[in-house]
Scaffold this active site. Structure first.
Site, PDB file in Angstrom:
ATOM      1  N   CYS A  31       5.249  33.389  38.527  1.00 59.71           N
ATOM      2  CA  CYS A  31       5.879  34.702  38.337  1.00 59.71           C
ATOM      3  C   CYS A  31       5.924  35.476  39.657  1.00 59.71           C
ATOM      4  O   CYS A  31       4.882  35.882  40.173  1.00 59.71           O
ATOM      5  CB  CYS A  31       5.088  35.451  37.272  1.00 59.71           C
ATOM      6  SG  CYS A  31       5.437  37.206  37.144  1.00 59.71           S
ATOM      7  N   CYS A  34       4.444  38.959  39.552  1.00 56.27           N
ATOM      8  CA  CYS A  34       2.980  38.858  39.460  1.00 56.27           C
ATOM      9  C   CYS A  34       2.371  38.693  40.846  1.00 56.27           C
ATOM     10  O   CYS A  34       1.319  39.268  41.149  1.00 56.27           O
ATOM     11  CB  CYS A  34       2.569  37.673  38.588  1.00 56.27           C
ATOM     12  SG  CYS A  34       3.131  37.782  36.883  1.00 56.27           S
TER      13      CYS A  34
END
Length: 102
Positions: A31, A34
């Site tokens: 991600c 993230c």
């Protein structure tokens, strides 16, 4: 304090049993957003000894992600006294993450 890796095995002890507020970052290695939030979460862990900071890898801990209805990552939850007191989804600046703790 360093960031704790949170799993289904230690969640109750580290998060629900904590006498400090707990910031939990739900993330995954693939991600991009993230990876943007992760260093900010790490900084907060180093700077704030009055809270516990943990990360849940949603790929490795899908049960925890499902338990808290995590649909998008990164999602950050703040637990106080074993209850969710605040939530943020997506990339946020450090100031916004610190506000979640107040």
């Amino acid at each position: 304090m360093s960031v704790q890796t949170i799993t289904t095995e230690n969640f109750d002890e580290l998060v629900l049993g904590s006498d400090k507020p707990v910031l939990v970052d739900f993330w995954a290695p693939w991600c991009g957003p993230c990876r943007m939030v992760s260093p900010i979460v790490d900084e907060i862990a180093q700077e704030r000894g009055d809270i516990l900071v943990g990360k849940v890898n949603t790929d490795e801990q899908p049960e925890l992600a499902a338990k808290f209805g995590i649909m998008s990552i990164p999602t950050l939850l703040v637990f106080k006294n074993g209850e969710i007191s605040n939530k943020a989804v997506g990339v946020r600046p450090k100031d916004a993450l610190l506000e979640l703790l107040d």
